[in-house]
Structures are given as C-alpha cells and as structure tokens.
Scaffold this active site. Sequence first.
Site, mmCIF file in Angstrom:
data_model
loop_
_atom_site.group_PDB
_atom_site.id
_atom_site.type_symbol
_atom_site.label_atom_id
_atom_site.label_comp_id
_atom_site.label_asym_id
_atom_site.label_seq_id
_atom_site.Cartn_x
_atom_site.Cartn_y
_atom_site.Cartn_z
ATOM 1 N N ARG A 59 0.831 -1.241 -0.025
ATOM 2 C CA ARG A 59 -0.086 0.009 -0.019
ATOM 3 C C ARG A 59 0.849 1.253 0.057
ATOM 4 N NH1 ARG A 59 -2.480 -3.749 3.016
ATOM 5 N NH2 ARG A 59 -1.599 -3.072 4.806
ATOM 6 N N GLU A 96 4.647 -9.979 15.252
ATOM 7 C CA GLU A 96 4.069 -10.360 16.418
ATOM 8 C C GLU A 96 4.634 -11.782 16.953
ATOM 9 O OE1 GLU A 96 -0.006 -9.207 16.391
ATOM 10 O OE2 GLU A 96 -0.223 -9.980 18.614
#
Length: 171
Positions: A59, A96
């Site tokens: 993006r 994560e």
Amino acid sequence: MQKIEKFIREIEDFPKNGIHFKDITPLLANPEASKLCLEKLMEMIGSEKIDKVVGIEARGFFFGTLLAQQLDAGFVPIRKPGKLPYKTIAEPYELEYGLDSLEMHEDAIEKGDRVLLHDDVLATGGTARAACKLIESLGGEIVQCNFLIELKFLNGIQKLKNQHVKTLLKY
Ligand code: AMP
C-alpha cells in the site's frame, strides 16, 4: 482533513482478531479525496529536494509513486522476500510471532541520494525501521519518513527515533 478521513474504512479483526485495519481503498477510489491527500502529503515534504521515493509493499506503492512524480524523483519499491527480480539486499524484522524480511534491489539507491520513505500506516514501526536500514545500508540519506496514518497507541515512532517522521492522520 475530515474530507480525507471519511474515506478511510475501519475493518475490525482483519487480517486477524484484535487488529483494526485501516482500509485506504475507498480513498484510492475517490479522485477528489486522493488528490487532496496527495496535496497534503506534498505539503508535509515542503521544499525538500528528494532524489528517490521508497515505497513499502504494497500500500506504500500507491501514494509513493504519485509523490515521486510530483517531486520529480525516482520511485523504488521495497518488497517481501522473493518478489524482486534482480540482486537484492534484505533486512529481517520482527512480527508479533516470528520474523519476516524486506528486500530492495542492491542498485536502487545511490550513495548520497536524498530519500523519502513512504507507507500507508505506521503501526509498531518494525517495517519502517527495517526499510530505513535498507536505505541507509546503500548510503541513502533519509530526509523524511512519510505516512498517511499513524496508530499512535502502538508507539511506532519510538522505533524511528533518529528519523524525521511526518504523518497526515493520527489515531
Ligand atoms: P508495523 O511494522 O507494525 O509498523 O506495520 C506497518 C505495516 O503493516 C504497514 O506496511 C501497513 O501497511 C501494515 N499495517 C499494520 N497495521 C495496520 C493497520 N491497522 N491497518 C492497515 N495496515 C496496517
């Protein structure tokens, strides 16, 4: 700024539970809002001379290429592993759970190039920090790290301590 903000769609629990995803596709689909957004991003850059705009997959490519055109600069993509066809340099970064990596062509930046890094969202900052390392390892001088959106509660700016960070919309 509300004119831009209303075209950012919040998707709950995407791509996984607990993530409030900021979807910029409604903004991209609206020419007036996109033009205004590009104008505002350009204002954040001011009169800085930029040689290369580096955009982060995927993006960061949308406004990244538009900014490069406006700035009369080259555009350089940073991609996920295995996507770039020529010789690459890589930089790992923490997710994560586990590690991922970003790649850039080894000849994408020349020593001394004045570089603008652009991405849509600054979240934990790990992605942008890895991108900065790639740029700096080739001798690029990062003039600004430029984001559409900053998720302030994740404190990503902490990972970009030595950089000039500018963000259009803060949540
Ligand atoms: P981070 O490394 O945590 O700063 O994550 C930044 C990268 O992940 C950017 O390339 C974003 O496109 C994407 N990202 C992270 N969190 C979000 C979110 N809540 N909404 C949209 N994109 C996100």
